[in-house]
Write a protein that holds these residues in place. Structure first.
Motif, PDB file in Angstrom:
ATOM      1  N   ARG A 198       0.792  -1.226   0.000  1.00  0.00           N
ATOM      2  CA  ARG A 198       0.000   0.000   0.000  1.00  0.00           C
ATOM      3  C   ARG A 198       0.820   1.269   0.000  1.00  0.00           C
ATOM      4  NH1 ARG A 198      -4.229  -1.580   4.523  1.00  0.00           N
ATOM      5  NH2 ARG A 198      -5.255  -3.260   3.403  1.00  0.00           N
ATOM      6  N   VAL A 199       2.062   1.157   0.460  1.00  0.00           N
ATOM      7  CA  VAL A 199       2.894   2.350   0.513  1.00  0.00           C
ATOM      8  C   VAL A 199       2.962   3.020  -0.864  1.00  0.00           C
ATOM      9  CG1 VAL A 199       5.299   3.097   0.816  1.00  0.00           C
ATOM     10  CG2 VAL A 199       4.213   1.656   2.544  1.00  0.00           C
ATOM     11  N   SER A 200       2.842   2.201  -1.921  1.00  0.00           N
ATOM     12  CA  SER A 200       2.896   2.789  -3.269  1.00  0.00           C
ATOM     13  C   SER A 200       1.510   2.962  -3.900  1.00  0.00           C
ATOM     14  CB  SER A 200       3.786   1.926  -4.164  1.00  0.00           C
ATOM     15  OG  SER A 200       3.222   0.639  -4.248  1.00  0.00           O
ATOM     16  N   GLN A 201       0.464   2.546  -3.179  1.00  0.00           N
ATOM     17  CA  GLN A 201      -0.886   2.679  -3.765  1.00  0.00           C
ATOM     18  C   GLN A 201      -1.490   4.030  -3.370  1.00  0.00           C
ATOM     19  OE1 GLN A 201      -2.323  -1.115  -2.246  1.00  0.00           O
ATOM     20  NE2 GLN A 201      -2.348  -1.971  -4.311  1.00  0.00           N
ATOM     21  N   THR A 202      -0.902   5.084  -3.927  1.00  0.00           N
ATOM     22  CA  THR A 202      -1.261   6.429  -3.470  1.00  0.00           C
ATOM     23  C   THR A 202      -1.852   7.302  -4.563  1.00  0.00           C
ATOM     24  OG1 THR A 202       0.947   7.239  -3.989  1.00  0.00           O
ATOM     25  CG2 THR A 202       0.607   6.362  -1.772  1.00  0.00           C
ATOM     26  N   GLY A 203      -1.982   6.742  -5.758  1.00  0.00           N
ATOM     27  CA  GLY A 203      -2.513   7.569  -6.842  1.00  0.00           C
ATOM     28  C   GLY A 203      -2.916   6.698  -8.007  1.00  0.00           C
ATOM     29  N   PHE A 204      -3.336   7.357  -9.097  1.00  0.00           N
ATOM     30  CA  PHE A 204      -3.833   6.633 -10.260  1.00  0.00           C
ATOM     31  C   PHE A 204      -3.051   7.014 -11.502  1.00  0.00           C
ATOM     32  CE2 PHE A 204      -7.403   7.230  -7.365  1.00  0.00           C
ATOM     33  CZ  PHE A 204      -7.864   5.928  -7.224  1.00  0.00           C
ATOM     34  N   ALA A 205      -2.395   6.034 -12.125  1.00  0.00           N
ATOM     35  CA  ALA A 205      -1.732   6.288 -13.400  1.00  0.00           C
ATOM     36  C   ALA A 205      -2.548   5.693 -14.537  1.00  0.00           C
ATOM     37  CB  ALA A 205      -0.331   5.685 -13.398  1.00  0.00           C
ATOM     38  N   GLU A 206      -3.161   4.535 -14.284  1.00  0.00           N
ATOM     39  CA  GLU A 206      -3.931   3.890 -15.346  1.00  0.00           C
ATOM     40  C   GLU A 206      -5.048   3.042 -14.763  1.00  0.00           C
ATOM     41  OE1 GLU A 206      -0.776   1.774 -17.270  1.00  0.00           O
ATOM     42  OE2 GLU A 206      -0.910   0.114 -15.853  1.00  0.00           O
ATOM     43  N   GLU A 207      -5.962   2.696 -15.660  1.00  0.00           N
ATOM     44  CA  GLU A 207      -7.082   1.833 -15.298  1.00  0.00           C
ATOM     45  C   GLU A 207      -6.605   0.616 -14.521  1.00  0.00           C
ATOM     46  OE1 GLU A 207     -10.129   1.127 -18.442  1.00  0.00           O
ATOM     47  OE2 GLU A 207      -9.450  -0.950 -18.267  1.00  0.00           O
ATOM     48  N   GLY A 208      -7.338   0.248 -13.479  1.00  0.00           N
ATOM     49  CA  GLY A 208      -6.949  -0.908 -12.682  1.00  0.00           C
ATOM     50  C   GLY A 208      -6.172  -0.506 -11.427  1.00  0.00           C
ATOM     51  N   ASP A 209      -5.633   0.708 -11.418  1.00  0.00           N
ATOM     52  CA  ASP A 209      -4.875   1.143 -10.237  1.00  0.00           C
ATOM     53  C   ASP A 209      -5.796   1.304  -9.041  1.00  0.00           C
ATOM     54  OD1 ASP A 209      -2.546   1.067 -11.572  1.00  0.00           O
ATOM     55  OD2 ASP A 209      -2.267   3.245 -11.747  1.00  0.00           O
ATOM     56  N   ARG A 210      -5.207   1.131  -7.884  1.00  0.00           N
ATOM     57  CA  ARG A 210      -5.961   1.100  -6.643  1.00  0.00           C
ATOM     58  C   ARG A 210      -5.324   2.063  -5.658  1.00  0.00           C
ATOM     59  NH1 ARG A 210      -8.110  -3.928  -4.034  1.00  0.00           N
ATOM     60  NH2 ARG A 210      -7.795  -4.774  -6.091  1.00  0.00           N
ATOM     61  N   LEU A 211      -6.164   2.856  -5.022  1.00  0.00           N
ATOM     62  CA  LEU A 211      -5.712   3.769  -3.983  1.00  0.00           C
ATOM     63  C   LEU A 211      -6.159   3.175  -2.651  1.00  0.00           C
ATOM     64  CD1 LEU A 211      -4.747   6.813  -3.513  1.00  0.00           C
ATOM     65  CD2 LEU A 211      -7.159   7.371  -3.522  1.00  0.00           C
ATOM     66  N   VAL A 212      -5.225   3.029  -1.718  1.00  0.00           N
ATOM     67  CA  VAL A 212      -5.626   2.533  -0.390  1.00  0.00           C
ATOM     68  C   VAL A 212      -5.105   3.526   0.635  1.00  0.00           C
ATOM     69  CG1 VAL A 212      -5.660   0.591   1.203  1.00  0.00           C
ATOM     70  CG2 VAL A 212      -5.355   0.166  -1.226  1.00  0.00           C
ATOM     71  N   LEU A 213      -6.001   4.093   1.416  1.00  0.00           N
ATOM     72  CA  LEU A 213      -5.613   5.132   2.365  1.00  0.00           C
ATOM     73  C   LEU A 213      -5.951   4.740   3.794  1.00  0.00           C
ATOM     74  CD1 LEU A 213      -6.852   8.299   0.417  1.00  0.00           C
ATOM     75  CD2 LEU A 213      -4.533   7.338   0.484  1.00  0.00           C
ATOM     76  N   ALA A 214      -5.077   5.156   4.706  1.00  0.00           N
ATOM     77  CA  ALA A 214      -5.343   5.004   6.133  1.00  0.00           C
ATOM     78  C   ALA A 214      -6.238   6.163   6.563  1.00  0.00           C
ATOM     79  CB  ALA A 214      -4.031   5.036   6.906  1.00  0.00           C
ATOM     80  N   VAL A 215      -7.183   5.874   7.449  1.00  0.00           N
ATOM     81  CA  VAL A 215      -8.036   6.924   8.009  1.00  0.00           C
ATOM     82  C   VAL A 215      -7.605   7.120   9.455  1.00  0.00           C
ATOM     83  CG1 VAL A 215     -10.384   7.619   8.540  1.00  0.00           C
ATOM     84  CG2 VAL A 215      -9.921   6.230   6.493  1.00  0.00           C
ATOM     85  N   GLU A 216      -7.238   8.350   9.761  1.00  0.00           N
ATOM     86  CA  GLU A 216      -6.620   8.634  11.051  1.00  0.00           C
ATOM     87  C   GLU A 216      -7.364   9.791  11.716  1.00  0.00           C
ATOM     88  OE1 GLU A 216      -2.084   8.769  11.173  1.00  0.00           O
ATOM     89  OE2 GLU A 216      -2.619  10.883  11.331  1.00  0.00           O
TER      90      GLU A 216
END
Ligand SMILES: CC(C)(COP(=O)(O)OP(=O)(O)OC[C@H]1O[C@@H](n2cnc3c(N)ncnc32)[C@H](O)[C@@H]1OP(=O)(O)O)[C@@H](O)C(=O)NCCC(=O)NCCS
Lengths: 198, 193
Positions: B57-75
């Motif tokens: 998840r450390v690298s799942q922070t944005g979208f470059a192409e279809e299929g990409d996934r953003l996963v964020l911590a809620v704090e």
């Protein structure tokens, strides 16, 4: 599931495997715009039809998940091919199948599809032991939706603007029925003793 | 369109931010639980599996192409406690579709955090990522999850019965969706954050 049950008959129809000579008849309904969305593949030009018929000719039994049984709907009276029903066995462990159908518009509204689909549903549930059968329809095709409800299918999904189809927002309905919900209609479909499987 | 949001995203009580290596224990405290995993595809995760998940998840922070996934911590802003996680998957570039997911720690449920955080993510989905439709799915028995969807103004689009097998039984699943214009109208009539 290696049974091949084709051909079999309903009151007015013969459901049989496709043949080489069916290309013109299939082209007469398959290349219509209304047929595009829910055909198995895009058959937009007459030249695509021969290829589609070639594939359907080989789809004569359900042996493994993914297999399709392709049935030509032939009128008993005059031998005319008026449409098709495809039964796809999509998942073995969960017993899932999908049905797709097309009919030439000149022959719709006469109950042929009701007759053919009832027979195919019987086949799916009794011979192939399918647990759940689903059908996708265009959200704007009220004919198909009415037909599905008449056959006792439940509306399970109504997707709005979930995809683009030829540049326009698509609307898609999913209908489904479980084996225990299906009431076989013996009047519409009776396997001849010859075709019965113990 | 590619999108790399500036973090953290803020709501009135929360931050939404990328995961960092220091979050493994926090993630394990909820992803390791049976009650949390009940309706998730994954079984409860071990600490090692959480470490792997966090690493991804450390690298799942944005979208470059279809299929990409953003996963964020809620704090929480008040005391920097990780209360859960949210995901957004870019499902279709052509039809501008996305899928949402959420998992919150039971100790922090029932306070509207999931609603508040997801509203912020829907703003991002429709505004920054320019999506047309966002959907989410859940087990039909997962009432907290579909009630969350209804609070957000999502419509039930599908109710599938016995369409597959899930954790040893027949699966029953809901799909909910919301269109960009529906979210706009929802935003006008309520204030979630
Ligand atoms: C699904 C899940 C995120 C929902 O969490 P939740 O705590 O019910 O959702 P919210 O944070 O939005 O809280 C809403 C509740 O807080 C209450 N609440 C309290 N203060 C609130 C506030 N300021 N704003 C909004 N709601 C508030 C609401 O009334 C509501 O309570 P109710 O359900 O008793 O009516 C959570 O149950 C979960 O993580 N489950 C396990 C993982 C899972 O199954 N994920 C989904 C897989 S599809």
């Amino acid at each position: 599931m290696t049974l091949s049950l084709l051909p079999f008959e309903t009151d007015r129809l013969r459901l049989r495997a496709f043949e080489r000579g069916d290309v013109d008849a299939v082209a007469s309904y398959h290349t219509l715009p209304a047929s595009q969305r829910y055909g198995v593949r895009h058959v937009r030009y007459p030249s695509d039809v021969a290829e589609a018929v070639g594939i359907m000719r080989t789809q004569v039994a359900l042996q493994r998940p993914g297999d399709v049984l392709a049935m030509a709907l032939e009128r008993k009276g005059d031998g005319r091919l008026i449409g098709q029903v495809l039964l796809q066995w999509s998942d073995a462990t969960a017993g899932q199948a999908e049905v797709r159908f097309l009919i030439h518009p000149a022959f719709s509204g006469q109950g042929y599809l009701t007759e053919a689909l009832s027979a195919v549903f019987d086949l799916a549930f009794t011979q192939f032991r399918i647990h759940r059968l689903m059908v996708r329809c265009d959200g704007r095709s009220h004919h198909s939706a009415k037909l599905m409800q008449k056959l006792g299918l439940r509306l399970e999904a109504h997707y709005r603007e979930h995809a683009l189809f030829q540049g326009e927002w698509d609307e898609e309905l999913h209908f489904a029925i479980l084996d225990r919900e299906w009431r076989p209609n013996a009047k519409i479909f009776e396997l001849s003793p010859r075709n019965r499987v113990a | 369109m590619a999108l790399y949001p500036a973090y953290p995203l803020m709501t009135s009580r929360l931050f939404l931010r990328p995961f960092t290596r220091g979050d493994v224990d926090a993630v394990h405290s909820y992803r390791g639980r049976d009650d949390v995993a009940r309706y998730l595809y994954d079984a409860p995760l071990s600490r090692d599996e959480c470490a792997l998940a966090v690493q991804r998840r450390v690298s799942q922070t944005g979208f470059a192409e279809e299929g990409d996934r953003l996963v964020l911590a809620v704090e929480t802003q008040a005391d920097a406690t990780v209360v859960g996680e949210l995901s957004l998957i870019w499902r279709s570039a052509e039809a501008r579709q996305g899928e949402l997911g959420w998992i919150f720690h039971p100790d922090h449920q029932g306070r509207g955090y999931a609603t508040e955080a997801t509203s912020r993510l829907l703003d991002l989905a429709f505004h920054d990522l320019d999506l047309h439709r966002v959907y989410a799915r859940c087990d039909a028995r997962n009432m907290p999850s579909w009630r969350l969807m209804e609070r957000l103004g999502m419509r039930r689009e599908a109710h599938f019965r016995e369409h597959g097998l899930f954790k040893g039984g027949w699966d029953e699943e809901f799909y909910y969706a919301i269109l960009r214009r529906e979210w706009g109208a929802m935003r006008q009539s309520t204030r979630h954050s």
